[in-house]
Design a protein around this motif. Sequence first.
Motif, mmCIF file in Angstrom:
data_model
loop_
_atom_site.group_PDB
_atom_site.id
_atom_site.type_symbol
_atom_site.label_atom_id
_atom_site.label_comp_id
_atom_site.label_asym_id
_atom_site.label_seq_id
_atom_site.Cartn_x
_atom_site.Cartn_y
_atom_site.Cartn_z
ATOM 1 N N UNK A 118 0.822 -1.214 0.000
ATOM 2 C CA UNK A 118 0.000 0.000 0.000
ATOM 3 C C UNK A 118 0.854 1.261 0.000
ATOM 4 N N UNK A 119 2.031 1.199 0.638
ATOM 5 C CA UNK A 119 2.867 2.394 0.769
ATOM 6 C C UNK A 119 3.804 2.605 -0.422
ATOM 7 N N UNK A 120 4.382 1.517 -0.943
ATOM 8 C CA UNK A 120 5.457 1.659 -1.928
ATOM 9 C C UNK A 120 5.117 1.167 -3.337
ATOM 10 N N UNK A 121 4.376 0.075 -3.460
ATOM 11 C CA UNK A 121 4.198 -0.540 -4.780
ATOM 12 C C UNK A 121 3.409 0.383 -5.707
ATOM 13 N N UNK A 122 3.949 0.583 -6.883
ATOM 14 C CA UNK A 122 3.280 1.430 -7.861
ATOM 15 C C UNK A 122 3.504 2.911 -7.648
ATOM 16 N N UNK A 123 4.301 3.273 -6.629
ATOM 17 C CA UNK A 123 4.601 4.687 -6.384
ATOM 18 C C UNK A 123 6.021 4.990 -6.862
ATOM 19 N N UNK A 124 6.413 6.239 -6.734
ATOM 20 C CA UNK A 124 7.770 6.615 -7.133
ATOM 21 C C UNK A 124 8.756 6.498 -5.967
ATOM 22 N N UNK A 125 8.289 5.973 -4.841
ATOM 23 C CA UNK A 125 9.165 5.786 -3.686
ATOM 24 C C UNK A 125 9.765 4.383 -3.703
ATOM 25 N N UNK A 126 11.055 4.274 -3.395
ATOM 26 C CA UNK A 126 11.703 2.964 -3.284
ATOM 27 C C UNK A 126 12.028 2.700 -1.822
ATOM 28 N N UNK A 127 11.809 1.471 -1.389
ATOM 29 C CA UNK A 127 12.011 1.118 0.016
ATOM 30 C C UNK A 127 13.497 0.988 0.326
ATOM 31 N N UNK A 128 13.921 1.560 1.444
ATOM 32 C CA UNK A 128 15.276 1.356 1.947
ATOM 33 C C UNK A 128 15.242 1.459 3.471
ATOM 34 N N UNK A 129 16.403 1.343 4.090
ATOM 35 C CA UNK A 129 16.456 1.322 5.555
ATOM 36 C C UNK A 129 15.943 2.618 6.177
ATOM 37 N N UNK A 130 16.021 3.710 5.437
ATOM 38 C CA UNK A 130 15.630 5.001 6.003
ATOM 39 C C UNK A 130 14.123 5.234 6.000
ATOM 40 N N UNK A 131 13.384 4.536 5.124
ATOM 41 C CA UNK A 131 11.944 4.809 5.032
ATOM 42 C C UNK A 131 11.065 3.575 5.212
ATOM 43 N N UNK A 132 11.665 2.443 5.612
ATOM 44 C CA UNK A 132 10.897 1.204 5.744
ATOM 45 C C UNK A 132 9.777 1.349 6.782
ATOM 46 N N UNK A 133 9.983 2.215 7.769
ATOM 47 C CA UNK A 133 8.972 2.378 8.829
ATOM 48 C C UNK A 133 7.755 3.165 8.364
#
Length: 404
Positions: free
Chosen positions: A251-266
């Motif tokens: 819901x948060x990342x898939x299909x968006x322009x944001x990529x998951x990493x250690x800084x934003x996983x929360x």
Amino acid sequence: MTQSTSASKSENRYAAWLVAAAFIGPGTVTTASIAGAQFGYHVLWALCFSIVATWVLQDMAVRLGVSTKQGLAEAIQQAFQNRGLRLAAVALVIAAIGIGNAAYEGGNITGAALGLSQLTNMSIPLWVMCLSVIAGVLLWFGQSGLIERVLVGLVGVMSLIFIVTVIVAKPDIGALFTQALAPRFDSATFTVVLALIGTTIVPYNLFLHASLVSRYEGDSEAEMQRQRRSNSIAILAGGLITLAIMTTATATFFGSDKSLDASNIASQLSPLLGDMAANVFAIGLFAAGLTSAVTAPLAASYAVCGALGRKPQPQSTLFRSIWLTVLVTGAIVASVGFKPLTAMLFAQATNGMLLPFIAIFLLVAMNQRQRVEQAQNSLLMNALGLTIVLFTLALGARKVLGVF
């Protein structure tokens, strides 16, 4: 009821939940988050397979431990009459669990250190050192004390938060079914699929579970049924928690322009917790990591002692030497500078490659009627077990061939 029987019953009562808590570690949080963020529900099939396979194999481990009063490693020792085969099996157990748990331990400590580093100004390597000492103290004085119960409780709270976040975020159920019915299994998804399987069907949990339930001294048939029910409920709960983590990341990342990493996983917890998401996630990651950092070396000691034909004695020099080796090796792996999420994903993928070999030994042990008696595998359980072995073998072979 004797004092020893009462103690055994108390130790075994939550065996299934300890196993479930062990696989809901930082690797599960990381892997399920990466899977959801990168591929949405297109890899949900791998999670479903993993939950069914976990239930099948842990059910076998429960029946083995209760019926024989032995752990899996001891059963493997006695399953092969041929000396050459027995030595080969022992060597593989020592390599798969001893070495494999060292890699897994690196991911556990890395996850816990990552959580604490986000709460403080201390670096991950410094927290790795501190956490390794804490895990060593817990293992030396026994893993069932107040501190570990608090940590398991924190993991439970973390899991509940993910589930509530799913409800609050109101995910697109239509997209879930649409993507799930269009499964992906290609070069891009391969490592994540292998990691999902490795983080759910944890090989060392088979040794740990069988050893824990083997201590009960009462009515074996009644205990077996109770442990099998507990196993089913705990594994299903663990699967739902993993699905919740995958769902929040999707819901948060898939299909968006944001990529998951250690800084934003929360940030996947933001719909529920807002600005508190980062701190709550960090606490949960710490608790999950430290709990798993204790159980992985413990399981390695049970497995290797049993494989060597030595009765696992938590206070013995051999038992302590094994868990200490795994702990120190894991600390070194966690300190060498791998990216935290990459290190945890690699550990889960390694687990997935080791799994089929341990599953083969479990199948052999569960088909020796003279030892397991009425707990022997049914035709259906053998068919399911063989399917799991063949599929995970194929995955491991593909991973190895891909290196060349």
